[in-house]
Design a protein around this motif. Structure first.
Motif, short mmCIF file in Angstrom:
data_model
loop_
_atom_site.label_atom_id
_atom_site.label_comp_id
_atom_site.label_asym_id
_atom_site.label_seq_id
_atom_site.Cartn_x
_atom_site.Cartn_y
_atom_site.Cartn_z
N UNK A 451 0.84 -1.21 0.00
CA UNK A 451 0.00 0.00 0.00
C UNK A 451 0.87 1.26 0.00
N UNK A 452 0.23 2.41 0.01
CA UNK A 452 0.96 3.67 -0.08
C UNK A 452 1.89 3.89 1.10
N UNK A 453 1.45 3.50 2.30
CA UNK A 453 2.29 3.66 3.49
C UNK A 453 3.54 2.79 3.37
N UNK A 454 3.37 1.60 2.82
CA UNK A 454 4.50 0.70 2.61
C UNK A 454 5.49 1.27 1.60
N UNK A 455 4.96 1.86 0.52
CA UNK A 455 5.83 2.47 -0.50
C UNK A 455 6.64 3.62 0.09
N UNK A 456 5.99 4.40 0.93
CA UNK A 456 6.67 5.54 1.56
C UNK A 456 7.80 5.05 2.47
N UNK A 457 7.52 4.01 3.25
CA UNK A 457 8.53 3.45 4.14
C UNK A 457 9.72 2.90 3.35
N UNK A 461 13.57 4.22 3.42
CA UNK A 461 14.63 3.28 3.82
C UNK A 461 15.74 3.24 2.76
N UNK A 462 15.33 3.19 1.52
CA UNK A 462 16.32 3.09 0.44
C UNK A 462 17.15 4.37 0.35
N UNK A 463 16.53 5.51 0.60
CA UNK A 463 17.25 6.79 0.53
C UNK A 463 18.17 6.99 1.74
N UNK A 464 17.64 6.73 2.94
CA UNK A 464 18.42 6.99 4.16
C UNK A 464 19.53 5.96 4.39
N UNK A 495 5.62 -5.69 8.30
CA UNK A 495 6.32 -6.77 7.59
C UNK A 495 7.47 -6.21 6.78
N UNK A 496 7.22 -5.09 6.13
CA UNK A 496 8.28 -4.42 5.34
C UNK A 496 9.41 -3.94 6.25
N UNK A 497 9.03 -3.37 7.39
CA UNK A 497 10.04 -2.84 8.32
C UNK A 497 10.98 -3.95 8.79
N UNK A 498 10.41 -5.12 9.08
CA UNK A 498 11.25 -6.24 9.52
C UNK A 498 12.15 -6.72 8.39
N UNK A 499 11.62 -6.76 7.17
CA UNK A 499 12.41 -7.24 6.02
C UNK A 499 13.58 -6.30 5.72
N UNK A 500 13.37 -5.00 5.91
CA UNK A 500 14.41 -4.01 5.60
C UNK A 500 15.66 -4.22 6.46
N UNK A 501 15.46 -4.65 7.71
CA UNK A 501 16.62 -4.80 8.60
C UNK A 501 17.53 -5.97 8.19
#
Length: 512
Positions: A451-457, A461-464, A495-501
């Protein structure tokens, strides 16, 4: 007189039927034709000695042995027994009324005893497929061949025993094995359990995600942090092998000669851990007579590469294609052989030569640029095929001495099994995809919608964190697996936040 016996030649993990024709006539020479290698040609001396030991004779006439079809190369010493039986029938020293109803294989010693051979299981499968009544082979291999039902498995210890059986003078009961009983009794018998691991809850969670989605993992941490211990326990949380997968795995181990005399069906997922001095041929397979390598021996299981940067660059690079295609093709001038290689790659490494970069207590003594140089030993394209990058930190004293029992492998395996079931339903119409890790890019866009919130996160993450573009697909695949473990139909922000780490090595400046 012409006599016919039947044997088999193994090519890859499959077998081809070989007809052994023996003609004894006028003359004095011995001829063997049909593309035999040196080991097959040398059978003349072994057969002659074994026949004499039991009072038979090698005909002093013209003996012609034809191994058909003549365009398939015959290799190894396992044609001794069928050649001996053919010579006895053709020279009229014995009469075997049921000779052509059996596939016969075995290596003879000089005193007529039979030695074990390789590749028995694919031969037994081919014999049943061709409608033979049974398979006569060395007793040491009988248990392995008895996995195949509807085929009489006749295990013999000596040439004399085989002769008496085919003459009808001695009755040998076929060996019968209850394959399903062995399979179901052994499938959950593991040597290691996650209940024995104190602390490391974040690493256990990463292992559970990897097992649920079939993802490859690399663990980065200092010496003694428990990387090898955790990797050894991964097979205990993978879903149990199906009977079909067990047969596939057993065939590969049979061809490689890795099954012992008492072994039958490989009921547990393999765990292979080759040393870092391994050659590229030993890892992927090959040789003059192509044999499966470590990646095929770990088919349907786990390949663990400890101290990844210490492996030769050429060895690591040959894994790139098998990781994508899930098989290895060994090509030679006259033959091309396919070996299956659907495995999970688990790698571990120190973060730097001294091992203490990013350590919470000890200081790294490596000079400027050394850490990055050490990490560069593992190529980008290989890292691109690894979904989870996990940082392992040492267990503190309190966790190590805690009396609280950790969660068992059985309970983790149940969660993993439920997640895999969801994936099987999802990919039910796609025969080449069985778990999230196998999804191609076009399928990721369709299945891993956010969803849009996931895309924003994800954008933040990719930028920071300076994540590379290759991390994008991997994060989506892993987040889909996390959602499956949680029983969620949609990929949510958490779910996305956990995957990013789990993308440590993709972060800009991770190595200083």
């Amino acid at each position: 007189m012409v006599a016919r016996t039947f044997g088999s030649a193994v090519s890859g993990v499959d077998a081809n039927l070989i007809t052994i024709e023996v003609n004894v006539g006028q003359g004095t020479s011995f001829y063997m034709v049909g593309l035999p290698d040196s080991a097959v040609k040398e059978s003349q001396q072994r057969v002659e000695s074994a026949l004499k030991f039991y009072g038979y004779r090698m005909p002093r006439q013209k003996v012609v042995i034809n191994l058909a079809p003549a365009d398939i190369r015959k290799e190894g010493s396992s044609y001794d027994l069928p050649i001996a039986m053919g010579i006895l029938q053709a020279s009229e020293q014995s009469f075997f009324p049921a000779l052509e109803e059996y596939v016969i294989m075995g290596e003879l010693s000089l005193d007529g005893k039979l030695r074990a051979i390789k590749g028995v299981l694919p031969i037994a499968i081919e014999a049943r497929k061709r409608g033979f009544k049974g398979f006569i082979l060395p007793k040491e291999n009988a248990r392995e061949a008895s996995i195949v039902n509807k085929l009489d498995i006749i295990g013999v210890e000596t040439l004399q025993e085989a002769i008496h059986f085919l003459e009808g003078k001695e009755e040998i009961s076929p060996l019968v094995t209850d394959t399903r009983n062995i399979f179901y009794n052994s499938m959950e018998d593991y040597d290691f359990d996650f209940a024995d691991v104190q602390g490391q809850e974040n690493i256990k969670r990463a292992m559970e995600i990897a097992a649920a989605g079939g993802h490859n993992v690399i663990m980065i941490g200092p010496p003694g942090a428990g990387k090898t211990m955790l990797a050894k326990r991964l097979p205990s949380i993978l879903p149990p092998l199906s009977l079909q997968e067990a047969l596939e795995t057993t065939k590969i181990h049979s061809v490689a000669g890795k099954l012992g005399p008492e072994a039958s069906l490989v009921a547990r997922r393999p765990f292979r851990s080759p040393h870092h001095t391994i050659s590229d041929v030993a890892l992927v397979g090959g040789g003059g007579n192509p044999q499966p390598g470590e990646i095929s021996l770990s088919h349907n299981g786990v390949l663990f590469l400890d101290e990844l940067p210490e492996f030769k660059r050429t060895v690591l690079e040959v894994m790139r294609q098998p990781l994508e295609e899930r098989k290895v093709t060994i090509s030679r001038a006259k033959i091309s052989v396919d070996f299956p290689a659907n495995f999970m790659l688990i790698a571990s490494m120190n973060p730097c030569p001294c091992g203490f970069y990013n350590h919470p207590e000890k200081e790294c003594v490596c000079g400027p640029g050394v850490v990055q140089k050490y990490l560069n030993k593992v190529s980008g394209p290989l890292l691109d095929r690894i979904d989870l990058h996990v940082e392992v930190t040492p267990v503190n004293f309190d966790e190590m001495t805690s009396e609280a029992r950790s969660e068992s492998s059985k309970s983790i395996r149940e969660r993993v099994g439920r997640a895999r079931e969801r994936q099987l339903k999802r990919f039910n119409e796609n025969a080449d995809v069985h778990c999230n890790a196998m999804m191609p890019s076009h399928m990721v866009k369709e299945i891993c919608k956010i969803n849009q919130a996931g895309k924003t996160l994800l954008k933040t993450a990719m930028e920071r964190l300076g994540l590379s573009a290759r991390a994008y697909d991997r994060i989506l695949k892993v987040s889909r697996t996390i959602a499956d473990l949680n029983g969620s139909a949609e990929i949510r922000v958490e779910h996305l936040a956990e995957a990013i780490q789990y993308r440590s090595l993709d972060r800009e400046g991770w190595a200083g």
